[in-house]
Design a protein around this motif. Structure first.
Motif, short mmCIF file in Angstrom:
data_model
loop_
_atom_site.label_atom_id
_atom_site.label_comp_id
_atom_site.label_asym_id
_atom_site.label_seq_id
_atom_site.Cartn_x
_atom_site.Cartn_y
_atom_site.Cartn_z
N GLY A 75 112.53 175.96 55.53
CA GLY A 75 113.37 175.53 54.45
C GLY A 75 112.91 174.16 54.18
O GLY A 75 111.81 173.66 54.49
N TYR A 86 107.57 175.29 48.49
CA TYR A 86 107.99 175.55 49.95
C TYR A 86 107.08 176.43 50.63
O TYR A 86 106.59 177.74 50.17
CB TYR A 86 109.49 176.09 49.71
CG TYR A 86 110.53 174.91 49.76
CD1 TYR A 86 111.00 174.37 50.66
CD2 TYR A 86 110.76 174.43 48.24
CE1 TYR A 86 111.95 173.21 50.68
CE2 TYR A 86 111.64 173.21 48.10
CZ TYR A 86 112.27 172.78 49.22
OH TYR A 86 113.17 171.68 49.02
N LYS A 97 117.89 180.25 59.91
CA LYS A 97 118.61 179.82 59.13
C LYS A 97 120.14 178.97 59.49
O LYS A 97 120.64 178.35 58.93
CB LYS A 97 118.60 180.36 57.54
CG LYS A 97 119.32 181.75 57.90
CD LYS A 97 119.34 182.30 56.28
CE LYS A 97 120.43 183.65 56.46
NZ LYS A 97 120.19 184.47 55.17
N ARG A 143 117.43 169.82 56.73
CA ARG A 143 118.13 170.43 58.01
C ARG A 143 118.13 169.52 59.08
O ARG A 143 118.94 169.54 60.04
CB ARG A 143 117.16 171.77 58.42
CG ARG A 143 117.02 172.92 57.27
CD ARG A 143 116.54 174.22 57.74
NE ARG A 143 117.46 174.41 58.97
CZ ARG A 143 116.98 175.82 59.52
NH1 ARG A 143 115.84 176.21 59.32
NH2 ARG A 143 117.77 176.04 60.62
#
Ligand code: PRP
Ligand code: URA
Length: 209
Positions: free
Chosen positions: A199, A193, A22, A204
């Motif tokens: 994610g 998800y 992340k 992103r």
């Protein structure tokens, strides 16, 4: 039944781990997604037919091989599929690129096509449908259906991550379409998800969240 090919070369696993992280920002995320797409394209195209040709080396004449058969069309599903196109094009620069946009109607949950532009000679091409995420499989199954309606018979699906649910859905709807993925993850969460996933791929890639 269509096959699922898990392309888990060590270089791909290494890059995929950074993609999942992340703390990886959009610049590195974009670069790594394209790098993995390039590496995956090597395996996705492994069954391309060859034709024998004569070639003159500086030393003598010999036999060589060139790619034969149908030409390729790359079809990213908008918008996250765009993130893998450049990587594949680095390996296959002559491929034509079509685009398909699909969203899920929030009421009916049915996939709705909002954009489709395919190469004019689609019937004469092999298709690689590109989307980093195969979650419920609704988007991919619908996109494959829309492409088939336009006369395209030879289709492969290329993604980064696949959930078992998405694999099942695509296999059930399109048993003729092989799926190529860098990993099969555990399951979906209640919002659809992928767990553990990476994610929201679109956000992103494009920094929209
Ligand atoms: C993501 C992804 C797939 C779809 C997968 O796109 O890129 O297209 O979700 O989900 P599914 O297998 O359950 O259909 P999204 O709808 O978030 O749109 P975006 O690419 O514009 O972000
Ligand atoms: N779309 C994404 O971008 N990520 C997921 O995990 C599922 C669908």
């Amino acid at each position: 039944m269509a096959k699922v090919h898990v392309i888990d070369h060590p270089l791909i696993q290494h890059k995929l781990t950074i993609i999942r992280d992340k703390t990886t920002g959009p610049k590195d995320f974009r670069e790594l997604v394209n790098e993995v797409a390039l590496l995956m394209a090597y395996e996705v195209t492994r069954d391309m037919p060859l034709q024998e040709v004569e070639v003159e080396t500086p030393i003598c004449a010999t036999k060589g091989f060139t790619i034969a058969g149908k030409k390729l069309a790359l079809i990213p599903i908008l918008r996250a599929g765009l993130g893998m196109v450049e990587g594949v094009l680095q390996l296959i620069p002559t491929a034509k690129v079509g685009h398909i946009g699909v969203y899920r109607d929030p009421e009916s949950l049915q996939p709705v096509e909002y954009y489709c532009k395919l190469p004019g000679d689609s019937e004469e091409r092999d298709f690689i449908l590109i989307d980093p995420m195969l979650a419920t499989g609704g988007s991919a199954a619908a996109a494959i259906g829309f492409i088939k309606q336009r006369g395209c018979a030879s289709i492969k699906l290329m993604c980064l991550l696949a959930a078992p649910e998405g694999i099942q859905a695509v296999q059930a709807a399109h048993p003729d379409v092989d799926i190529f993925t860098a990993a099969v993850d555990d399951q979906l969460n209640s919002h659809g998800y992928i767990i553990p996933g990476l994610g929201d791929a679109g956000d992103r890639l494009f920094g929209t969240k």
